[in-house]
Design a protein around this motif. Structure first.
Motif, PDB file in Angstrom:
ATOM      1  N   GLY A  49       0.808  -1.212   0.000  1.00  0.00           N
ATOM      2  CA  GLY A  49       0.000   0.000   0.000  1.00  0.00           C
ATOM      3  C   GLY A  49       0.835   1.254   0.000  1.00  0.00           C
ATOM      4  O   GLY A  49       0.548   2.221  -0.723  1.00  0.00           O
ATOM      5  N   ILE A  50       1.908   1.259   0.801  1.00  0.00           N
ATOM      6  CA  ILE A  50       2.801   2.421   0.839  1.00  0.00           C
ATOM      7  C   ILE A  50       3.465   2.627  -0.520  1.00  0.00           C
ATOM      8  O   ILE A  50       3.578   3.753  -1.013  1.00  0.00           O
ATOM      9  N   ALA A  51       3.912   1.530  -1.149  1.00  0.00           N
ATOM     10  CA  ALA A  51       4.569   1.636  -2.454  1.00  0.00           C
ATOM     11  C   ALA A  51       3.625   2.207  -3.504  1.00  0.00           C
ATOM     12  O   ALA A  51       4.001   3.088  -4.294  1.00  0.00           O
ATOM     13  N   GLN A  52       2.391   1.732  -3.543  1.00  0.00           N
ATOM     14  CA  GLN A  52       1.423   2.229  -4.522  1.00  0.00           C
ATOM     15  C   GLN A  52       1.067   3.693  -4.238  1.00  0.00           C
ATOM     16  O   GLN A  52       0.864   4.483  -5.161  1.00  0.00           O
ATOM     17  N   MET A  53       1.005   4.065  -2.980  1.00  0.00           N
ATOM     18  CA  MET A  53       0.736   5.460  -2.635  1.00  0.00           C
ATOM     19  C   MET A  53       1.869   6.366  -3.118  1.00  0.00           C
ATOM     20  O   MET A  53       1.629   7.390  -3.772  1.00  0.00           O
ATOM     21  N   LEU A  88      14.080   6.532 -20.412  1.00  0.00           N
ATOM     22  CA  LEU A  88      15.323   6.210 -19.716  1.00  0.00           C
ATOM     23  C   LEU A  88      15.146   5.413 -18.414  1.00  0.00           C
ATOM     24  O   LEU A  88      15.915   4.461 -18.180  1.00  0.00           O
ATOM     25  N   PRO A  89      14.202   5.753 -17.511  1.00  0.00           N
ATOM     26  CA  PRO A  89      14.134   4.998 -16.245  1.00  0.00           C
ATOM     27  C   PRO A  89      13.927   3.491 -16.403  1.00  0.00           C
ATOM     28  O   PRO A  89      14.616   2.711 -15.712  1.00  0.00           O
ATOM     29  N   PRO A  90      13.031   3.007 -17.280  1.00  0.00           N
ATOM     30  CA  PRO A  90      12.920   1.544 -17.412  1.00  0.00           C
ATOM     31  C   PRO A  90      14.198   0.895 -17.930  1.00  0.00           C
ATOM     32  O   PRO A  90      14.536  -0.229 -17.521  1.00  0.00           O
ATOM     33  N   MET A 107      12.888   0.151  -6.118  1.00  0.00           N
ATOM     34  CA  MET A 107      11.599   0.198  -6.804  1.00  0.00           C
ATOM     35  C   MET A 107      10.831   1.470  -6.456  1.00  0.00           C
ATOM     36  O   MET A 107      10.162   2.059  -7.315  1.00  0.00           O
ATOM     37  N   ILE A 108      10.923   1.921  -5.215  1.00  0.00           N
ATOM     38  CA  ILE A 108      10.270   3.165  -4.823  1.00  0.00           C
ATOM     39  C   ILE A 108      10.902   4.349  -5.571  1.00  0.00           C
ATOM     40  O   ILE A 108      10.190   5.227  -6.092  1.00  0.00           O
ATOM     41  N   PHE A 109      12.215   4.372  -5.639  1.00  0.00           N
ATOM     42  CA  PHE A 109      12.911   5.460  -6.343  1.00  0.00           C
ATOM     43  C   PHE A 109      12.543   5.473  -7.827  1.00  0.00           C
ATOM     44  O   PHE A 109      12.272   6.530  -8.410  1.00  0.00           O
TER      45      PHE A 109
END
Length: 412
Positions: A49-53, A88-90, A107-109
């Motif tokens: 949940g935190i990651a999706q937020m 670029l990010p992917p 993953m968060i970054f």
């Protein structure tokens, strides 16, 4: 006269191609991100949940500034530059994963960077739609929005299908594919006609003043404000369910993996795409507010039925039904904004509306994660269903949304 018409139709085809490329990439991302967090890294529902937020917040907060930038820019070049950066990010993440570097913080970054870029892409792409619609569809905004949404969500379905075999092929090849799809979207955008800013005066204004003006214009508009109210609170109730609860439900209750996540996402977004495509072929809807409110009820019914633990194919079918209804409500809500916004402030007003409609998502994602920890995924689906009944009654009683109709010019 004939070559001019042909050029306008070509603009619309290239615009739709750009949407397909961008949202095919978004669909791949939509499967990979929760799969890596929930399955590869095996994080708990609160961390999911935190990651999706966190993944949604930059797009929402920077969208206001993205709208201000789009109103001051030549849209085609502005959109191309943003899409080039998004490639670029992917690619960078694919390289890191290939070399064995993968953790929750990375993953968060990655999500923060991609979401920040998306905050500028979204209002520019939405504002470009009205330019294309005026030239190629005679100003039929409802049809243009419905067609764009069908491309957006059917494109995501295709992306979910491409991303669903992640457990077999690995993540890094799919992140490379995501970059290639974004490159195609940039190419398609380059084929559009130039779209200069509608107001020269806006170039001399500060971004913060532009942001304030766009947000106030949305909040003060009699047609947009009640739609925004319903969409915001429904986002709090249901967006977290979709982004957090379904991956946890599939992992902990149905013991599935990336393929099952992909299928349920495909069902939901496919429903949105199908209903949007059907709407684009029909006459414009007159009683827009009434249709939006009735369509919103379907999500509550779906959540109650999910509580009774149907087989996984039943969950897919329920997600499809929910998506069909969501396509109706979302297309009509966006059509109301496109019809009501002024040319000089369209991107800012769309960005303000996006902030309102999607702003409930991070809140809902965070709360859903903790509700699941507290009462379990099958019981957690009943919470938004019950609260939606209260929201629906309040919107009906205290706002004019039920009575909002399309302007006469849009129904012609």
């Amino acid at each position: 006269m004939t070559p001019q018409v042909r050029d306008h139709q070509a603009d619309h085809r290239w615009y739709m191609a750009s949407i397909w490329g961008y949202f095919l990439a978004a669909g791949v991302q939509g499967v990979l991100f929760p799969w890596i967090i929930a399955f590869v890294l095996n994080e708990g529902s609160d961390r999911v949940g935190i990651a999706q937020m966190i993944a949604m917040l930059p797009m929402l907060m920077l969208g206001l500034f993205g709208g201000a930038a789009a109103d001051r820019s030549e849209l085609r070049g502005h959109l191309m530059r943003l899409q080039a950066i998004a490639i670029l990010p992917p690619l960078a993440l694919a390289l890191l994963i290939y070399n064995g570097v993968l953790n929750y913080e990375l993953m968060i970054f990655y999500a923060l960077i991609l979401s920040s870029i998306g905050g500028y892409i979204m209002p520019a792409r939405d504002s470009m739609l009205s330019r294309v619609a005026v030239n190629s569809m005679g100003g039929n905004i409802q049809r243009a929005v419905a067609l764009a949404m069908s491309g957006q969500f059917l494109g995501q379905v295709g992306g979910f299908l491409l991303g669903s075999p992640a457990e077999y092929v690995g993540a890094w090849p799919l992140f490379i594919l995501q970059s290639m799809l974004l490159a195609f979207a940039m190419f398609a955008t380059s084929r559009l006609a130039p779209a200069p800013p509608m107001s020269r005066a806006s170039a001399r204004r500060t971004p913060f003043r532009d942001v304030k003006e766009g947000l106030l214009a949305v909040l003060r508009h009699d047609r947009i404000r009640p739609v925004l109210t319903l969409m915001f609170f429904s986002g709090v109730l249901f967006m977290g369910v979709f982004l957090v609860l379904f991956p946890i439900l599939i992992r902990d209750v149905y013991h599935g993996s990336s393929r099952e996540i992909g299928f349920v996402f495909m069902s939901f977004f496919g429903g949105i795409g199908i209903s949007s495509l059907v709407l684009s072929r029909l006459r414009p809807i007159r009683r827009q507010g009434r249709v939006i409110m009735l369509a919103m009820c379907v999500g509550s019914v779906v959540m109650v039925l999910v509580h009774f633990h149907p087989p996984i194919l039943g969950v897919d079918a329920l997600a499809l039904v929910w998506g069909l209804a969501a396509g109706v409500s979302m297309s009509q809500a966006r059509a109301i904004v496109q019809e009501s916004a002024s040319d000089e402030m369209r991107a800012r007003m769309l960005a303000g509306f996006n902030l309102g409609t999607m702003g409930g998502g991070p809140i809902g994602s965070l709360l859903t994660g903790y509700v699941i920890e507290w009462i379990g995924p099958l019981n957690a689906v009943l919470v938004p269903s019950g609260l939606m009944v209260i929201l629906w009654i309040a919107v009906y009683a205290f706002t004019p949304l039920w009575k909002i109709e399309a302007p006469a010019s849009a129904r012609a």
